[in-house]
Design a protein around this motif. Structure first.
Motif, PDB file in Angstrom:
ATOM      1  N   LYS A  76       0.834  -1.216   0.000  1.00  0.00           N
ATOM      2  CA  LYS A  76       0.000   0.000   0.000  1.00  0.00           C
ATOM      3  C   LYS A  76       0.860   1.255   0.000  1.00  0.00           C
ATOM      4  O   LYS A  76       0.603   2.204  -0.740  1.00  0.00           O
ATOM      5  N   VAL A  77       1.880   1.257   0.833  1.00  0.00           N
ATOM      6  CA  VAL A  77       2.726   2.446   0.976  1.00  0.00           C
ATOM      7  C   VAL A  77       3.596   2.680  -0.255  1.00  0.00           C
ATOM      8  O   VAL A  77       3.805   3.818  -0.672  1.00  0.00           O
ATOM      9  N   ARG A  78       4.096   1.618  -0.873  1.00  0.00           N
ATOM     10  CA  ARG A  78       4.999   1.800  -2.003  1.00  0.00           C
ATOM     11  C   ARG A  78       4.320   2.455  -3.199  1.00  0.00           C
ATOM     12  O   ARG A  78       5.004   3.000  -4.073  1.00  0.00           O
ATOM     13  N   GLU A  79       3.007   2.433  -3.245  1.00  0.00           N
ATOM     14  CA  GLU A  79       2.307   3.131  -4.333  1.00  0.00           C
ATOM     15  C   GLU A  79       2.657   4.620  -4.337  1.00  0.00           C
ATOM     16  O   GLU A  79       2.729   5.238  -5.397  1.00  0.00           O
ATOM     17  N   HIS A  80       2.884   5.196  -3.163  1.00  0.00           N
ATOM     18  CA  HIS A  80       3.290   6.609  -3.086  1.00  0.00           C
ATOM     19  C   HIS A  80       4.690   6.792  -3.669  1.00  0.00           C
ATOM     20  O   HIS A  80       4.960   7.795  -4.334  1.00  0.00           O
ATOM     21  N   ARG A  81       5.569   5.813  -3.454  1.00  0.00           N
ATOM     22  CA  ARG A  81       6.913   5.880  -4.036  1.00  0.00           C
ATOM     23  C   ARG A  81       6.839   5.767  -5.548  1.00  0.00           C
ATOM     24  O   ARG A  81       7.533   6.491  -6.269  1.00  0.00           O
TER      25      ARG A  81
END
Length: 95
Positions: A76-81
Motif C-alpha cells: 500500500k505504501v509503495r504506491e506513493h513511491r
C-alpha cells in the motif's frame, strides 16, 4: 543467508508523494527483521551515472525480504513511491 534490497532513486517526480511515502514507510517495518544500512547518505558514482539517492536494507534471508516487500502494509505504501519518483529496487543475496 543475508539478503539485501537496494533502492536507487533515479528521478524525483512528485515531492509530495515522496513525503507521504517517507512518513508512512517506517510503520511497514513492524514485525519484520529489517535493518537499514544506508539511506540517502553521501555517495560517489564510480561507474555510470550518479543516482539521486540510494537506500540499502538488510534482511536475514530472501524469504524475509520478500515477506516485507510483498506484504500488505508495504504494498500500500509503495504506491506513493511509485507516484513520487522513478526507482530501481534490486534484491541481492549475500555470500
Amino acid at each position: 543467508m543475508s539478503t539485501y534490497i537496494v533502492f536507487t532513486r533515479e528521478e524525483m517526480l512528485n515531492p509530495e508523494e515522496m513525503a507521504t511515502y517517507s512518513r508512512l514507510v517506517h510503520d511497514t517495518f513492524k514485525g519484520h527483521p529489517i535493518k537499514i544500512l544506508a539511506a540517502y547518505g553521501a555517495q560517489q558514482a564510480l561507474e555510470g551515472s550518479e543516482p539521486e539517492g540510494v537506500v540499502l536494507v538488510e534482511f536475514p534471508d530472501r524469504e524475509a525480504a520478500l515477506a516485507w516487500y510483498d506484504g500488505d502494509a508495504y504494498r500500500k505504501v509503495r504506491e506513493h513511491r511509485f507516484l513520487g519518483a522513478k526507482y530501481r529496487a534490486t534484491l541481492v543475496e549475500g555470500v
